[in-house]
Design a protein around this motif. Sequence first.
Motif, PDB file in Angstrom:
ATOM      1  N   GLN A  53       0.836  -1.205   0.000  1.00  0.00           N
ATOM      2  CA  GLN A  53       0.000   0.000   0.000  1.00  0.00           C
ATOM      3  C   GLN A  53       0.872   1.256   0.000  1.00  0.00           C
ATOM      4  OE1 GLN A  53      -2.678  -0.230   3.361  1.00  0.00           O
ATOM      5  NE2 GLN A  53      -3.752  -2.008   2.563  1.00  0.00           N
ATOM      6  N   LYS A  54       1.933   1.245   0.830  1.00  0.00           N
ATOM      7  CA  LYS A  54       2.824   2.419   0.918  1.00  0.00           C
ATOM      8  C   LYS A  54       3.439   2.718  -0.439  1.00  0.00           C
ATOM      9  CE  LYS A  54       4.049   2.397   5.771  1.00  0.00           C
ATOM     10  NZ  LYS A  54       4.967   2.130   6.821  1.00  0.00           N
ATOM     11  N   PHE A  94       0.796   4.191  -2.938  1.00  0.00           N
ATOM     12  CA  PHE A  94       0.392   5.597  -2.766  1.00  0.00           C
ATOM     13  C   PHE A  94       1.518   6.564  -3.118  1.00  0.00           C
ATOM     14  CE2 PHE A  94      -3.054   3.522  -0.429  1.00  0.00           C
ATOM     15  CZ  PHE A  94      -4.102   4.078  -1.136  1.00  0.00           C
ATOM     16  N   HIS A 100       0.763   9.346  -5.857  1.00  0.00           N
ATOM     17  CA  HIS A 100       1.116  10.738  -5.565  1.00  0.00           C
ATOM     18  C   HIS A 100       1.853  11.341  -6.761  1.00  0.00           C
ATOM     19  CE1 HIS A 100       3.256  14.086  -3.530  1.00  0.00           C
ATOM     20  NE2 HIS A 100       2.137  14.152  -2.836  1.00  0.00           N
ATOM     21  N   ILE A 130     -10.611   6.765  -2.072  1.00  0.00           N
ATOM     22  CA  ILE A 130     -10.370   5.364  -1.709  1.00  0.00           C
ATOM     23  C   ILE A 130     -11.681   4.751  -1.203  1.00  0.00           C
ATOM     24  CG2 ILE A 130      -7.915   5.721  -1.238  1.00  0.00           C
ATOM     25  CD1 ILE A 130      -8.568   5.666   1.758  1.00  0.00           C
ATOM     26  N   GLU A 176     -11.444   1.760   3.762  1.00  0.00           N
ATOM     27  CA  GLU A 176      -9.976   1.864   3.669  1.00  0.00           C
ATOM     28  C   GLU A 176      -9.484   3.171   4.303  1.00  0.00           C
ATOM     29  OE1 GLU A 176      -9.805  -0.676  -0.502  1.00  0.00           O
ATOM     30  OE2 GLU A 176      -9.978   1.488  -0.574  1.00  0.00           O
ATOM     31  N   SER A 177      -8.185   3.219   4.592  1.00  0.00           N
ATOM     32  CA  SER A 177      -7.648   4.417   5.229  1.00  0.00           C
ATOM     33  C   SER A 177      -6.188   4.621   4.820  1.00  0.00           C
ATOM     34  CB  SER A 177      -7.745   4.222   6.747  1.00  0.00           C
ATOM     35  OG  SER A 177      -6.840   5.059   7.402  1.00  0.00           O
ATOM     36  N   LEU A 178      -5.758   5.875   4.871  1.00  0.00           N
ATOM     37  CA  LEU A 178      -4.346   6.164   4.573  1.00  0.00           C
ATOM     38  C   LEU A 178      -3.537   6.329   5.866  1.00  0.00           C
ATOM     39  CD1 LEU A 178      -4.413   8.617   1.519  1.00  0.00           C
ATOM     40  CD2 LEU A 178      -4.409   6.130   1.581  1.00  0.00           C
ATOM     41  N   ILE A 199      -0.026   5.007   6.440  1.00  0.00           N
ATOM     42  CA  ILE A 199       0.402   4.554   5.114  1.00  0.00           C
ATOM     43  C   ILE A 199       1.165   5.678   4.424  1.00  0.00           C
ATOM     44  CG2 ILE A 199      -0.382   3.703   2.825  1.00  0.00           C
ATOM     45  CD1 ILE A 199      -1.098   1.737   4.980  1.00  0.00           C
ATOM     46  N   THR A 200       0.561   6.865   4.427  1.00  0.00           N
ATOM     47  CA  THR A 200       1.213   8.016   3.805  1.00  0.00           C
ATOM     48  C   THR A 200       0.663   9.298   4.411  1.00  0.00           C
ATOM     49  OG1 THR A 200       1.479   9.261   1.740  1.00  0.00           O
ATOM     50  CG2 THR A 200      -0.468   7.904   1.886  1.00  0.00           C
ATOM     51  N   SER A 217     -12.861   9.311   3.134  1.00  0.00           N
ATOM     52  CA  SER A 217     -12.287   8.556   1.994  1.00  0.00           C
ATOM     53  C   SER A 217     -11.930   9.413   0.782  1.00  0.00           C
ATOM     54  CB  SER A 217     -13.202   7.411   1.522  1.00  0.00           C
ATOM     55  OG  SER A 217     -13.823   6.784   2.576  1.00  0.00           O
ATOM     56  N   TYR A 244      -9.291  12.508  -0.551  1.00  0.00           N
ATOM     57  CA  TYR A 244      -8.035  13.177  -0.202  1.00  0.00           C
ATOM     58  C   TYR A 244      -7.581  14.104  -1.336  1.00  0.00           C
ATOM     59  CZ  TYR A 244      -7.687   9.539   3.368  1.00  0.00           C
ATOM     60  OH  TYR A 244      -7.921   8.707   4.439  1.00  0.00           O
TER      61      TYR A 244
END
Length: 275
Positions: free
Chosen positions: A232-233, A236, A240, A251, A255-257, A260-261, A270, A272
């Motif tokens: 996932q990292k 993203f 980006h 997303i 799910e969540s960031l 992660i970032t 959800s 961004y």
Amino acid sequence: MSDELFESFSGLIYSLCGIFLPLRKKSMLTSRLLKRLSALNFRSLQEYYDFLLSPSGRSEEIIKMIDLVTTNKTDFFRDERQFNFLSSEVLPVLANGKKLSAGNRLNIWSAGCSTGEEPYTIAIVLSEFCGRNNLENSFLITGTDISTKVLEAARAGVYRDETVLTLPRHILLKYFTKKKISGREEYHVSLELKKYIKILRFNLMENDFKPMNNMDIIYCRNVIIYFDKQTQKALFEKFHACLKNGGYLFIGSSESLFNITDKFRMIAPSVYVKV
Ligand SMILES: C[S@@+](CC[C@H](N)C(=O)[O-])C[C@H]1O[C@@H](n2cnc3c(N)ncnc32)[C@H](O)[C@@H]1O
């Protein structure tokens, strides 16, 4: 299947498409793979695994195996709140900034688009917005997936009545043509809407995301739940880089960031923005 053979299959799947299968998924994986076993007349999953690693297995069968192991559930207007937010908050900003205008094409990526309901929903929302605001339909939605089977369905854009049942009647009449094929009703996405959609095979594990550069909006919903944190990292980071400054990322609602970032700022659940 033995735990050892499961580890071999799950390792192969992880290296091919990033999908992480813990041991508790063994019976799910077994039942999915058994379909190919009978189709190919193999006597054991070990035989099937060895075939996958052979030159002919690598060239064709791997694609079929990926079709089987991916989970492709999707819907038109899945998580409707996000599409309302797109229409009421995001598109007015992009239109005011002339990013959605006759001289400027808005680029949207539906990453993990499955059978096409997501990119077609986005196209409907954009087309309705442009119509209401007297704007030209100046956008391109690129839908990508790793599964060739779902991509075929996405390209065809033909849906059963139970799939389109939830769509408002005026939307169904405007963007679909009803056809009766061997006594069964089908809804075909209009050619007018299809003009704004490109469907491609793209593996999110690719190192090179350059073909997907210059996006204004990325949708990647209900895909990263199948990936581990490390995958996932990395993903993203690449999203980006593909997004223009101030670009939007949607997303899935589960799910969540978080952790992660921190390269995106949350502006709604959800949703961004690239920072
Ligand atoms: C559950 S569907 C989500 C569909 C749609 N985005 C939605 O939210 O309704 C997940 C999709 O991600 C795709 N997928 C999984 N791993 C992938 C990868 N490495 N590259 C591209 N697509 C992938 C699967 O094939 C599947 O169609």
